[in-house]
Every structure is written in structure tokens, then in C-alpha cells.
Design a protein around this motif. Structure first.
Motif, PDB file in Angstrom:
ATOM      1  N   PHE A 127      37.212  27.253  32.439  1.00 57.04           N
ATOM      2  CA  PHE A 127      37.847  28.573  32.344  1.00 57.04           C
ATOM      3  C   PHE A 127      36.851  29.733  32.384  1.00 57.04           C
ATOM      4  CE2 PHE A 127      41.035  25.832  30.193  1.00 57.04           C
ATOM      5  CZ  PHE A 127      42.122  26.118  31.010  1.00 57.04           C
TER       6      PHE A 127
ATOM      7  N   PHE B  68      47.969  35.031  15.671  1.00 67.11           N
ATOM      8  CA  PHE B  68      47.955  35.728  16.954  1.00 67.11           C
ATOM      9  C   PHE B  68      48.498  37.126  16.679  1.00 67.11           C
ATOM     10  CE2 PHE B  68      49.432  37.110  21.058  1.00 67.11           C
ATOM     11  CZ  PHE B  68      48.637  36.472  22.011  1.00 67.11           C
TER      12      PHE B  68
ATOM     13  N   PHE C  50      41.174  33.116  20.416  1.00 67.79           N
ATOM     14  CA  PHE C  50      40.729  33.800  21.640  1.00 67.79           C
ATOM     15  C   PHE C  50      40.021  35.085  21.245  1.00 67.79           C
ATOM     16  CE2 PHE C  50      45.222  32.381  22.892  1.00 67.79           C
ATOM     17  CZ  PHE C  50      44.826  31.094  23.210  1.00 67.79           C
TER      18      PHE C  50
ATOM     19  N   PHE D 263      41.191  40.216  26.900  1.00 69.83           N
ATOM     20  CA  PHE D 263      42.034  39.791  28.020  1.00 69.83           C
ATOM     21  C   PHE D 263      42.699  41.039  28.573  1.00 69.83           C
ATOM     22  CE2 PHE D 263      41.610  35.889  25.698  1.00 69.83           C
ATOM     23  CZ  PHE D 263      41.734  34.860  26.626  1.00 69.83           C
TER      24      PHE D 263
ATOM     25  N   TRP E 236      45.441  42.069  30.504  1.00 69.29           N
ATOM     26  CA  TRP E 236      46.814  42.573  30.341  1.00 69.29           C
ATOM     27  C   TRP E 236      47.243  42.579  28.883  1.00 69.29           C
ATOM     28  CZ3 TRP E 236      52.306  40.612  30.976  1.00 69.29           C
ATOM     29  CH2 TRP E 236      52.479  39.293  30.562  1.00 69.29           C
TER      30      TRP E 236
HETATM   31  C1  6A9 Z   1      41.794  28.597  27.295  1.00 69.98           C
HETATM   32  C2  6A9 Z   1      41.347  27.400  25.199  1.00 69.98           C
HETATM   33  C3  6A9 Z   1      39.917  27.442  21.871  1.00 69.98           C
HETATM   34  C4  6A9 Z   1      47.633  32.853  27.837  1.00 69.98           C
HETATM   35  O1  6A9 Z   1      46.522  35.893  25.235  1.00 69.98           O
HETATM   36  C5  6A9 Z   1      45.615  35.575  26.220  1.00 69.98           C
HETATM   37  C6  6A9 Z   1      46.285  34.827  27.357  1.00 69.98           C
HETATM   38  C7  6A9 Z   1      47.371  35.697  27.996  1.00 69.98           C
HETATM   39  O2  6A9 Z   1      46.770  36.764  28.683  1.00 69.98           O
HETATM   40  C8  6A9 Z   1      48.211  34.940  28.991  1.00 69.98           C
HETATM   41  O3  6A9 Z   1      49.267  35.746  29.436  1.00 69.98           O
HETATM   42  N1  6A9 Z   1      46.848  33.576  26.849  1.00 69.98           N
HETATM   43  C9  6A9 Z   1      48.770  33.686  28.362  1.00 69.98           C
HETATM   44  O4  6A9 Z   1      49.540  32.976  29.292  1.00 69.98           O
HETATM   45  C10 6A9 Z   1      45.835  32.699  26.220  1.00 69.98           C
HETATM   46  C11 6A9 Z   1      44.824  32.190  27.214  1.00 69.98           C
HETATM   47  C12 6A9 Z   1      43.761  31.373  26.592  1.00 69.98           C
HETATM   48  C13 6A9 Z   1      42.908  30.753  27.685  1.00 69.98           C
HETATM   49  C14 6A9 Z   1      41.722  30.062  27.117  1.00 69.98           C
HETATM   50  C15 6A9 Z   1      40.788  27.941  26.459  1.00 69.98           C
HETATM   51  C16 6A9 Z   1      40.286  27.143  24.210  1.00 69.98           C
HETATM   52  O5  6A9 Z   1      40.450  27.969  23.058  1.00 69.98           O
END
Ligand code: 6A9
Length: 636
Positions: free
Chosen positions: A293, A621, A235, A239, A241
Motif C-alpha cells: 500500500f 475512528f 491510520f 488521507f 478525501w
Molecule cells: C491499509 C492497513 C494497520 C478506507 O479512512 C481512510 C480510508 C478511506 O479514505 C477510504 O475511503 N480507509 C476507505 O475505503 C482506510 C484505508 C486504510 C488503508 C491502509 C493498511 C494496515 O493498518
């Protein structure tokens, strides 16, 4: 001579421009790209030098060289160009060994047509036996006046000097050696911080935004964003939060850097006071995101964690008055956006907008905006919902607003009033204490009797293929307005996590007991997100949607828990001793497991398995999981 042939490999280094700039190769012995001089808008002047390979001891090695100089349509086409230029006509014949053939870059003829070739491309290919050592040096024009070039030992020495300075500053900032952490533990903590710093990026571009005022999504104005990211490889984008959590760590390291990041985020606000949750800026960021997304919805929030970061910076005494003054109007608009657009059905209650509306296909419709995605909420989204976590976030937001308003000499009483109401434990009980459940909870149209089942389909007419039955939700008992049962977990803990409970609150005692209960939230690796006894525990949300915030251990929330336990352990009250006990145990568990997983796998992970402690989800991460550093340092 028979026997296995000694292995050899080809290394290919690409150097390419992206639209503008020049690259001038220096070729030696006909086929060896020895170095190049370049100049681009972003990098200015630079040289890249490809040293000849050596053994690990520094002795010369037999090697063959090829190079390619051509143009390509763009960076996304480089691999194709290189592949099309490979031919097997080259031979590799170290003295005393049989001759062997290999593929080398050769001539490349760009396809006919008037397509614009934006990228200049140079490829250096070196074919060598392994093991070997190959040094490639990038020297920016700004080092031109140094007495020696930044190569080999000189470079190593420079790096060592910087590494030593980093280690000194790290110890001054976090004091881990002073706290008795081992070399290995300190090394781990430094890796976490430097990975977060290294993941920071400067992005430029526009979001695609769906607002209620237009039919189709519209491009947002283009703008820059300087931000840390949750995961550099998975990612690599901002983002909202997550960023507030990142800044809790970075503010300790470099408060000026943190303030710059926050200023960038606040400059992405629209006229209504909204900041998009996920920042997909520029083609490179876009390339990593599945189309469903990409669009950001202008009614969608995300926990306003920037208030936590700002609170931290204020406590550090690191914020200049003029910075606060310039930030203040933006803070006002942002706060007011939440206060108005995410208001709940009663005064002093709040509701996340943008829950999934389709109740047929999901076990529990998601609430992506809350950041806790599939954490169970009312089974049937409605206007009557009251969300406990958002209410607590607004409590913090109001308190920080009151503080900032006072500091910049603006009227603070509305914010102070709001902060007081949201911290009022009686009002909190009235809106969120579920006596029957013995815990704090969301409120809404809910039933616990739901399940995913394979749908029954009638056999198709003769000759027709049978459709594949889907998993669909069955509701065995009609929902009614009530506190949301079966959902004990992170959301229930929020009044404690954000320190809104009075230290003498009896509910503090019951939350501590739920935390410590292994049938509920406690594990040897940290607090799990959802009680083991919840009917939603580790349940899939759809056929294709595995559990996410339904049991796994997340480090951002564990950080808030450790911080809050530390807070309650310092305040007199009936729960002081228990809070202190849990503080020490939880802190040790989380640090111990994240470290162990790092040693086992080499990575820090998005979440941790609540039965085994194993890292899971995406990796590396080094976003909020890096908050372990603050737990080690006991900086809250
Ligand atoms: C989808 C995937 C190759 C999900 O850390 C970022 C967020 C948080 O803010 C959130 O609280 N994560 C948590 O529930 C990850 C979100 C990733 C979404 C992208 C696409 C393709 O990637």
C-alpha cells in the motif's frame, strides 16, 4: 498469615532521545530516579518529575525503586534493551508481609561493536501495591517562571479551567445545550471534536510515487503536512478525501486552523497538479503500512472534498482575500488535473483511473481511488466507463472554482459554464439515468451474472502435493456496454447527495423512495452503502477480502445525505415534505446509533453494521464519523 498475597506491580517509564538532545538524571536514595532535566531541538528545556506513589487518598505507600541509564540504537530498540537489563534479584518486602522477589531493571551492557547508539535512555521503575496513584509531571521550560510548579492540585485546577473554557466555546459554537441535548449527549459530542483535534499531527517526509514516466517508484520531494487523521491508532496519517470531511467540522471550530491544514495539503501538489491520496510521511507512518500500500500512483485521484471544505469556509466568511489569492493558482492546477486526467469518454463525463485490472480474481474489480473501494462498478473495467460520483464531485468543484475565481477577480466563465453543464438535469439524465433500472447509475462494460467459485484443479501427478484451489470469478453471461445494474446504493444517490438535482426533479422523488425503502437503503441506524437487494450486497470480493462498502453504514455519506435532505426540505417543490420527513428520521437514527455504540463500547467506529447497528471496522475512528457533531448542531 495465609490467604492471597496482596497484589503489587511494577510501572516502567521510559524517557529517550531520538538522535539529538541531552537527559540529566537526578538520583535519590541510590536507586530512585526522582527527576530529570532534558533538552532537545523539538522540546527545548524541560523537566520530568516522578513523584512518589500514594494511596488514592494521598497517603504514602511502600514502594521499591530501580532505574536504568543507558544508550540504545534507536527508539525501535528500547524494549529489547529494557528486557535484557531485567534481573529477578530484587525483593519487595512491605512491613509485616513476607518478602517477595521481582524483576527490576539493572545494568545493561550494550553489545560490542561500533554500532551507533543514537538514543539515550532513562527508565524509572516503581514497584508498588495496587491500587495506587503515581504522578509523573512533564514541565516545559516555558513554565519556569510560574510561582508554583504544575503538579498535583495546581495542575488539576489549570486543567479544570481549560476544560471549562473548552465547554463554553463548544456551546457557543455548536449550541447543543440550547438545542436540548442531555449532558451525556453533549459530553459525547465534545469527545468527538476533541478526539479529532487531538489526532491532528505534523508529519514530515516523502511519499513514494509511481508515475508513468519512470520505471520504478521514486521518492517525492520531502515536505511537511499538518493534518487530521482518520484513526489515531490505526491510520495515523493523512488521507485526502477524509481530510475534506474532517475540515467540515474543524472549520466551524477554528477556521484559521482549517485554512492552515488546507494550505499544507495544497503545497504537496506536484507540477502536474496532482496531490497524493494517502500521505505516508516519515518512518513512523511507514511502519504502520503493509508494503503493497506504500506506493502512490500519480494517475490516481480521490474525491476532491477540499472543495466542500473551501465552500464551507467561504460561507462562513472566514477566508481572507490574500489567502484565496495565494491558493487560487493551486486550485486551478488541481481542478485541471481532475478535469484532464479523469475525463470520461464523452464531454461532461468522468472516469476514475486506476481500477484493478485483474478481472479473474475479484468479484468486482475495486476502485480505491473513488474512496468507495469495493462498491460495485462495471464488472469489466474499460475506457467506456462513466462514473456518476466523480461527475457529481466535478459539479461541486466547478461551482466552487467559479465562485473563487470571481472573488479573486480572475476569469470565471469557463468554470461557471462547466458548473452549469454538470448541474443540467437533462444532460445528467442522458449520461446516467438508467430508465430500465429506475435509478441513476454508472455506465460501462458490465454483466450481473458473476460469482466467485472454487476453481476445479486437475489431480496432480503421482507424488506431487495437490495445490489449494482458489476462489475465482466465473462470468455466466458476457458483459456488454450498459448502465451498471445491481448496484443501487451510495453512488446512485450522488446527484441528491451533492445537491445537483432540481427540487422539482421527478428523479428526486424516486431517490427518496429508494432511500426510505428497507429492502433497499433504509435502516434504523442510517443509510446502508449498498441495497439489500443488490446481488453484491455483503458479498466478499475475494477469499481474503470481506465486504467493505457493500452494505455497511458509513457516516461521511450519511452526513451528506442529512445535509442534502435538509437542503431539499427548504426548497419549494413536490418532494419538500418527504425530504423534511426523511431529514428528521435519518438525522435521529444516525445520531442515536453512533451515540449508543459509543456508550456500549466506548468508541466511535469506522462503519456501522446495517442489521444490528454495531460499530465495526477499525476503532477508535474519530475521523469523518465525528461529523455526527454537525448533525447534532444542524450545521450544514
Ligand atoms: C491499509 C492497513 C494497520 C478506507 O479512512 C481512510 C480510508 C478511506 O479514505 C477510504 O475511503 N480507509 C476507505 O475505503 C482506510 C484505508 C486504510 C488503508 C491502509 C493498511 C494496515 O493498518
Amino acid at each position: 498469615r495465609t490467604g492471597p498475597k496482596p497484589p503489587f506491580i511494577s510501572l516502567l517509564f521510559y524517557v529517550a532521545t531520538d538522535g539529538q538532545g541531552v537527559l540529566q538524571p537526578l538520583i535519590e536514595e541510590k536507586t530512585r530516579l526522582a527527576s530529570l532535566r532534558g533538552q532537545t531541538e523539538e522540546l527545548g528545556n524541560f523537566t520530568i518529575t516522578f513523584q512518589q506513589p500514594t494511596t488514592e487518598a494521598g497517603l504514602p505507600l511502600y514502594a521499591r525503586y530501580n532505574y536504568l541509564q543507558t544508550k540504545a540504537e534507536g527508539l525501535h530498540r528500547l524494549t529489547d534493551v529494557v528486557k535484557l537489563s531485567l534481573t529477578p534479584r530484587f525483593s519487595y518486602a512491605p512491613p509485616g508481609l513476607p518478602k517477595r522477589h521481582y524483576f527490576g531493571v539493572d545494568a545493561y551492557h550494550s553489545p560490542a561493536g561500533d554500532r551507533e547508539l543514537r538514543s539515550q535512555l532513562l527508565v524509572h521503575q516503581v514497584t508498588v501495591p495496587v491500587p495506587c496513584r503515581v504522578e509523573v509531571a512533564f514541565e516545559s521550560g516555558s513554565v519556569a517562571n510560574r510561582p508554583e510548579r504544575l503538579l498535583a492540585e495546581t495542575l488539576t485546577q489549570e486543567l479544570d479551567t481549560h476544560a471549562a473554557a473548552f465547554e463554553r466555546r463548544f456551546e457557543q459554537t455548536f449550541g447543543l445545550a440550547g438545542k436540548g441535548f442531555s449532558q451525556q449527549q453533549q459530553h459525547f459530542a465534545r469527545a468527538l471534536l476533541s478526539n479529532m483535534l487531538g489526532g491532528m499531527g505534523y508529519f514530515y517526509g516523502h511519499s513514494l510515487v509511481q508515475s508513468p514516466h519512470t520505471e520504478a517508484p521514486q521518492p517525492y520531494p520531502a515536505g511537511p503536512l499538518f493534518t487530521a487523521v482518520p484513526s489515531r491508532s490505526f491510520f495515523p496519517r493523512g488521507f485526502l478525501w477524509d481530510e475534506g470531511f474532517h475540515q467540515l467540522l474543524l472549520a466551524r471550530w477554528d477556521p484559521a486552523l482549517s485554512q492552515e491544514v488546507l494550505a499544507h495539503w495544497f503545497d504537496l501538489m506536484n507540477a502536474e497538479g496532482w496531490i497524493p491520496r494517502e500521505q505516508i510521511l516519515g518512518d513512523e507512518a511507514l511502519a504502520k503500512v503493509p508494503p503493497e500500500f506504500v506506493v502512490q500512483h500519480s494517475q490516481a485521484g480521490n474525491p476532491p472534498t477540499f472543495f466542500l471544505a473551501l465552500q464551507q469556509l467561504l460561507r462562513q466568511g472566514a477566508v481572507q482575500q490574500d489567502y484565496l489569492q495565494r491558493l487560487y493558482p493551486r486550485l486551478q492546477s488541481w481542478y485541471s488535473w481532475y478535469n484532464h486526467t479523469q475525463a470520461g469518454p464523452l464531454p461532461y463525463t468522468f472516469r476514475w483511473r486506476g481500477r484493478d485490472q485483474d478481472t479473474q480474481l475479484f468479484l468486482n474489480p475495486k476502485t480505491l481511488t473513488s474512496g468507495l473501494d469495493d462498491y460495485p462498478r462495471a464488472t469489466h473495467p474499460s475506457l467506456d466507463e462513466r462514473h456518476l460520483d466523480l461527475r457529481c464531485w466535478m459539479g461541486i468543484a466547478s461551482a466552487v472554482m467559479a465562485e473563487v475565481a470571481t472573488r479573486v477577480g480572475e476569469p470565471a466563465s469557463d468554470y461557471a459554464h462547466m458548473a452549469a453543464r454538470l448541474a443540467d438535469n437533462e444532460l445528467l439524465d442522458q449520461h446516467h439515468w438508467a430508465e430500465m433500472l429506475g435509478t441513476f447509475a454508472d455506465y460501462g462494460n458490465h454483466t450481473q451474472a458473476v460469482a466467485l467459485e472454487r476453481e476445479h484443479l486437475r489431480p496432480p501427478p503421482a507424488g506431487q502435493p495437490s495445490p489449494i484451489p482458489r476462489l475465482v470469478r466465473v462470468v455466466r453471461k458476457q458483459p456488454r456496454l450498459q448502465f451498471v445494474g445491481g448496484a443501487l446504493g451510495y453512488v446512485s444517490l450522488f446527484p441528491l447527495l451533492l445537491q445537483l438535482l432540481r427540487p422539482d426533479s421527478q428523479h428526486l422523488g424516486s431517490l427518496l423512495a429508494d432511500m426510505k425503502n428497507e429492502q433497499k437503503l433504509w435502516t434504523p441506524f442510517g443509510l446502508r452503502s449498498l441495497s439489500r437487494s443488490s446481488p453484491f450486497y455483503l458479498k466478499r470480493n475475494t477469499e481474503h477480502d470481506p465486504p467493505y462498502w457493500r452494505g455497511a453504514i458509513w457516516i461521511n455519506i450519511n452526513y451528506l445525505a442529512v445535509k442534502a435532505l435538509n437542503h431539499y426540505s427548504q426548497l419549494e417543490g413536490p418532494h419538500q415534505k418527504e425530504a423534511a420527513r426523511l431529514y428528521h428520521e435519518l438525522r435521529a437514527n444516525v445520531i442515536g446509533n453512533v451515540l449508543q455504540q459509543y456508550l456500549d463500547s466506548g468508541y466511535v467506529w469506522e462503519q456501522y453494521n446495517d442489521s444490528t447497528g454495531r460499530g465495526q471496522g477499525c476503532y477508535p475512528f474519530t475521523g469523518w464519523s465525528a461529523l455526527v457533531v454537525l448533525m447534532m448542531a444542524e450545521e450544514y
